[in-house]
Write a protein that holds these residues in place. Structure first.
Motif, PDB file in Angstrom:
ATOM      1  N   UNK A 221       1.752   6.493  -4.977  1.00 59.11           N
ATOM      2  CA  UNK A 221       2.681   5.468  -4.158  1.00 59.11           C
ATOM      3  C   UNK A 221       3.795   6.420  -3.542  1.00 59.11           C
ATOM      4  N   UNK A 222       4.197   7.658  -4.056  1.00 57.46           N
ATOM      5  CA  UNK A 222       4.868   8.496  -3.357  1.00 57.46           C
ATOM      6  C   UNK A 222       4.212   9.019  -1.884  1.00 57.46           C
ATOM      7  N   UNK A 223       3.030   9.359  -2.233  1.00 60.05           N
ATOM      8  CA  UNK A 223       2.362  10.015  -1.140  1.00 60.05           C
ATOM      9  C   UNK A 223       1.947   8.887   0.180  1.00 60.05           C
ATOM     10  N   UNK A 224       2.149   7.584  -0.270  1.00 57.89           N
ATOM     11  CA  UNK A 224       1.739   6.610   0.935  1.00 57.89           C
ATOM     12  C   UNK A 224       2.944   5.739   1.291  1.00 57.89           C
ATOM     13  N   UNK A 225       3.874   6.343   0.870  1.00 55.28           N
ATOM     14  CA  UNK A 225       5.353   5.666   1.291  1.00 55.28           C
ATOM     15  C   UNK A 225       5.671   5.389   2.697  1.00 55.28           C
ATOM     16  N   UNK A 226       5.266   6.164   3.503  1.00 57.29           N
ATOM     17  CA  UNK A 226       5.659   6.136   4.985  1.00 57.29           C
ATOM     18  C   UNK A 226       4.028   5.148   5.663  1.00 57.29           C
ATOM     19  N   UNK A 227       3.483   4.836   4.905  1.00 61.42           N
ATOM     20  CA  UNK A 227       2.023   4.086   5.317  1.00 61.42           C
ATOM     21  C   UNK A 227       2.665   2.594   5.862  1.00 61.42           C
ATOM     22  N   UNK A 228       2.185   2.041   6.987  1.00 59.22           N
ATOM     23  CA  UNK A 228       2.621   0.686   7.356  1.00 59.22           C
ATOM     24  C   UNK A 228       2.420  -0.132   6.366  1.00 59.22           C
ATOM     25  N   UNK A 229       1.302  -0.162   5.605  1.00 60.14           N
ATOM     26  CA  UNK A 229       0.795  -1.262   4.589  1.00 60.14           C
ATOM     27  C   UNK A 229       1.342  -0.632   3.144  1.00 60.14           C
ATOM     28  N   UNK A 230       2.450   0.186   2.919  1.00 57.15           N
ATOM     29  CA  UNK A 230       3.097   0.337   1.689  1.00 57.15           C
ATOM     30  C   UNK A 230       3.327  -0.662   0.811  1.00 57.15           C
ATOM     31  N   UNK A 231       3.889  -1.695   1.542  1.00 53.02           N
ATOM     32  CA  UNK A 231       4.330  -2.853   0.530  1.00 53.02           C
ATOM     33  C   UNK A 231       3.170  -3.486   0.045  1.00 53.02           C
ATOM     34  N   UNK A 232       1.988  -3.486   0.685  1.00 49.38           N
ATOM     35  CA  UNK A 232       0.756  -4.185   0.255  1.00 49.38           C
ATOM     36  C   UNK A 232       0.237  -3.331  -0.980  1.00 49.38           C
ATOM     37  N   UNK A 233       0.309  -1.977  -0.674  1.00 47.34           N
ATOM     38  CA  UNK A 233      -0.304  -1.251  -1.888  1.00 47.34           C
ATOM     39  C   UNK A 233       0.615  -1.278  -3.012  1.00 47.34           C
ATOM     40  N   UNK A 297      11.586  -4.233  -0.567  1.00 47.60           N
ATOM     41  CA  UNK A 297      10.478  -3.605   0.097  1.00 47.60           C
ATOM     42  C   UNK A 297       9.793  -4.702   1.182  1.00 47.60           C
ATOM     43  N   UNK A 298       9.763  -6.054   0.706  1.00 48.45           N
ATOM     44  CA  UNK A 298       9.390  -7.215   1.754  1.00 48.45           C
ATOM     45  C   UNK A 298      10.345  -7.668   2.759  1.00 48.45           C
ATOM     46  N   UNK A 299      11.789  -7.569   2.563  1.00 53.42           N
ATOM     47  CA  UNK A 299      12.438  -7.574   3.437  1.00 53.42           C
ATOM     48  C   UNK A 299      12.681  -6.676   4.467  1.00 53.42           C
ATOM     49  N   UNK A 300      12.365  -5.459   4.207  1.00 55.44           N
ATOM     50  CA  UNK A 300      12.354  -4.292   4.869  1.00 55.44           C
ATOM     51  C   UNK A 300      10.866  -4.335   5.918  1.00 55.44           C
ATOM     52  N   UNK A 301      10.039  -4.801   5.074  1.00 54.58           N
ATOM     53  CA  UNK A 301       8.884  -4.988   5.890  1.00 54.58           C
ATOM     54  C   UNK A 301       8.948  -6.178   6.972  1.00 54.58           C
ATOM     55  N   UNK A 302       9.470  -7.129   6.530  1.00 61.44           N
ATOM     56  CA  UNK A 302       9.691  -8.421   7.446  1.00 61.44           C
ATOM     57  C   UNK A 302      10.367  -7.895   8.660  1.00 61.44           C
ATOM     58  N   UNK A 303      11.821  -7.276   8.400  1.00 62.08           N
ATOM     59  CA  UNK A 303      12.554  -6.575   9.498  1.00 62.08           C
ATOM     60  C   UNK A 303      11.575  -5.894  10.473  1.00 62.08           C
ATOM     61  N   UNK A 339      -9.310   1.503   4.050  1.00 58.24           N
ATOM     62  CA  UNK A 339      -8.129   2.138   4.132  1.00 58.24           C
ATOM     63  C   UNK A 339      -7.623   2.804   2.870  1.00 58.24           C
ATOM     64  N   UNK A 340      -7.592   1.914   1.765  1.00 60.17           N
ATOM     65  CA  UNK A 340      -7.329   2.536   0.459  1.00 60.17           C
ATOM     66  C   UNK A 340      -8.365   3.558  -0.137  1.00 60.17           C
ATOM     67  N   UNK A 341      -9.502   3.672   0.177  1.00 61.51           N
ATOM     68  CA  UNK A 341     -10.496   4.866  -0.057  1.00 61.51           C
ATOM     69  C   UNK A 341      -9.807   6.022   0.665  1.00 61.51           C
ATOM     70  N   UNK A 342      -9.768   6.215   1.945  1.00 65.39           N
ATOM     71  CA  UNK A 342      -9.059   7.067   2.679  1.00 65.39           C
ATOM     72  C   UNK A 342      -7.830   7.552   2.033  1.00 65.39           C
ATOM     73  N   UNK A 343      -7.007   6.914   1.483  1.00 62.91           N
ATOM     74  CA  UNK A 343      -5.745   7.266   1.157  1.00 62.91           C
ATOM     75  C   UNK A 343      -5.787   7.888  -0.272  1.00 62.91           C
TER      76      UNK A 343
END
Length: 432
Positions: A221-233, A297-303, A339-343
């Motif tokens: 999770x720390x490694x993918x925190x900048x990913x656009x789908x981070x809230x989904x992961x 996280x979801x509020x930030x994603x919505x913004x 995408x998850x497999x790549x991460x």
């Protein structure tokens, strides 16, 4: 009625209208039927109709499939298994599109090649056993034998088709019901302990279903925190949602004020298109509680999504989904898996599948001492037995906690006994 073309019409259940209900012109009222003429066992052509289809095109397509299935002889007890299986596949109703696709694959790849020339009325238990013996010796493209679970699914397809033949009065009994197959044990998740990680690095060996330890999950999770789908992961790792449920999540399903989300639908790939369907069961339609961090996280994603929508303007395909592609269109479940497999590959950690995060989320909940009935409700299982049998692969520290608690209970009882009996009788207790 032409012999080679189905007649398509619309009907509803309104009483007293004799099929002339004025509301049939409304798109959402009633359902579509088809009628075709097929050759019966008497040699005469007989009328065959089915209904309940959502569109005229769907009804006509099924009718044409049924006409094609009749080629070579009448649909009846004297027809071949290939004819009956195709007829059944064309007319079976009340199943999900993915289930229908699975049936079609089994019919095309296994059932028709093995049983297609056998007469429906002459199909025997020996025929069915011979087929499954051959299938058990077959290898997949990866060089492995067909799994016991795959054989059971093929048998389920054949059993469903023959059950329909019994209901139609074409055969007296279903020979697929008596076939015994190897047990298909439900795979239990294995935790990526240090020894398993070492074995994986040395030999490539990995469990069928694997989950990360909490430190491993934190690292990912720390490694993918900048990913656009981070809230989904994050949701997948902590709240036990399936990939189709994540892809189908809409903003209207979120209540960030109360810290909840509703699982009301899932996206499924059918015929090259993404289609929304309700959850598989009543238990699957559930409300999932959200912790404050997830809400933030979801509020930030919505913004961020709103800012992207404003920037793109007309180019944004606003369909109301929480997790989208760059143009606002919903993400496909298969895309999430890719995408998850790549991460995971990029992280260097031992591999897990996207669905394995669901196992891991339950494992973490149990490590946090969440009661099993609560876990069952959050994961969307109708039976607590299924939850216990499938997802209770607990983390190693829980085993140690259980061992220490058991030892403490026994030692406490032994100390109490030592006060009442001769010291020599419980002398062993002082050595522990």
């Amino acid at each position: 009625m032409g012999e080679s073309h189905p007649v398509v019409y619309k009907r509803c259940g309104c009483t007293g209208q004799r099929g002339r209900c004025p509301r049939l012109i409304d798109e959402g009222h009633g359902s579509w039927y088809f009628a075709v003429q097929l050759q019966g066992l008497s040699g005469w052509r007989e009328r065959f109709r089915r209904g309940g289809y959502a569109s005229a095109g769907e009804a006509e397509q099924v009718g044409r499939q049924l006409i094609a299935a009749e080629e070579g002889g009448p649909i009846g007890a004297g027809c071949t298994m290939a004819q009956w299986l195709r007829c059944w596949l064309a007319t079976v109703q009340g199943i999900r599109p993915r289930t229908r696709q699975g049936y079609a694959d089994h019919v095309r790849l296994h059932l028709v090649p093995a049983l297609g020339r056998v007469r429906l009325s002459e199909l025997s238990l020996r025929d069915v056993r011979r087929m499954f013996t051959a299938l058990a010796g077959r290898r997949t493209r990866y060089g492995r034998p067909l799994a016991a679970a795959s054989l059971e699914r093929i048998r389920a397809t054949l059993r469903a088709a023959l059950n329909e033949a019994v209901r139609e009065g074409l055969i007296d009994s279903n020979p697929a019901r008596a076939v015994r197959l190897p047990a298909a044990p439900r795979p239990r998740a294995q935790v990526w302990t240090e020894r398993r990680v070492a074995a994986w690095k040395a030999t490539g060996e990995r469990p069928t279903v694997a989950v990360w330890t909490i430190p491993q999950l934190v690292a990912v999770l720390d490694g993918v925190r900048e990913d656009a789908l981070f809230p989904l992961w994050w949701l997948a790792a902590l709240r036990e949602l399936r990939r189709g449920e994540l892809a189908g999540l809409r903003w209207m399903d979120l209540s960030l004020e109360t810290g909840e989300l509703s699982v009301a639908q899932q996206l499924v790939h059918v015929g090259g298109k993404l289609v929304a369907f309700p959850p598989k069961s009543v238990a699957g339609r559930r409300t999932v509680a959200l912790d404050p961090q997830t809400v933030r996280l979801l509020r930030r994603h919505e913004h961020d999504r709103r800012a992207e929508m404003t920037r793109r303007g007309q180019a944004w395909d606003d369909m109301g989904y929480v997790f989208t592609r760059q143009d606002g269109s919903p993400v496909a479940p298969d895309y999430l898996t890719y995408q998850f497999h790549k991460l995971v590959d990029k992280s260097g950690l031992p591999p897990v599948r996207l669905h394995d995060l669901r196992h891991g989320a339950v494992t973490i909940a149990l490590a946090a001492h969440v009661d099993l009935p609560v876990v069952q409700g959050q994961i969307g299982h109708a039976s607590i037995v299924l939850t216990a049998d499938t997802y209770t692969s607990v983390l190693p520290e829980l085993h140690h906690q259980a061992a220490r608690a058991t030892a403490r209970l026994v030692l406490s009882a032994a100390r109490g006994t030592a006060r009442k009996v001769r010291r020599g009788w419980c002398g062993w207790m002082t050595q522990v």
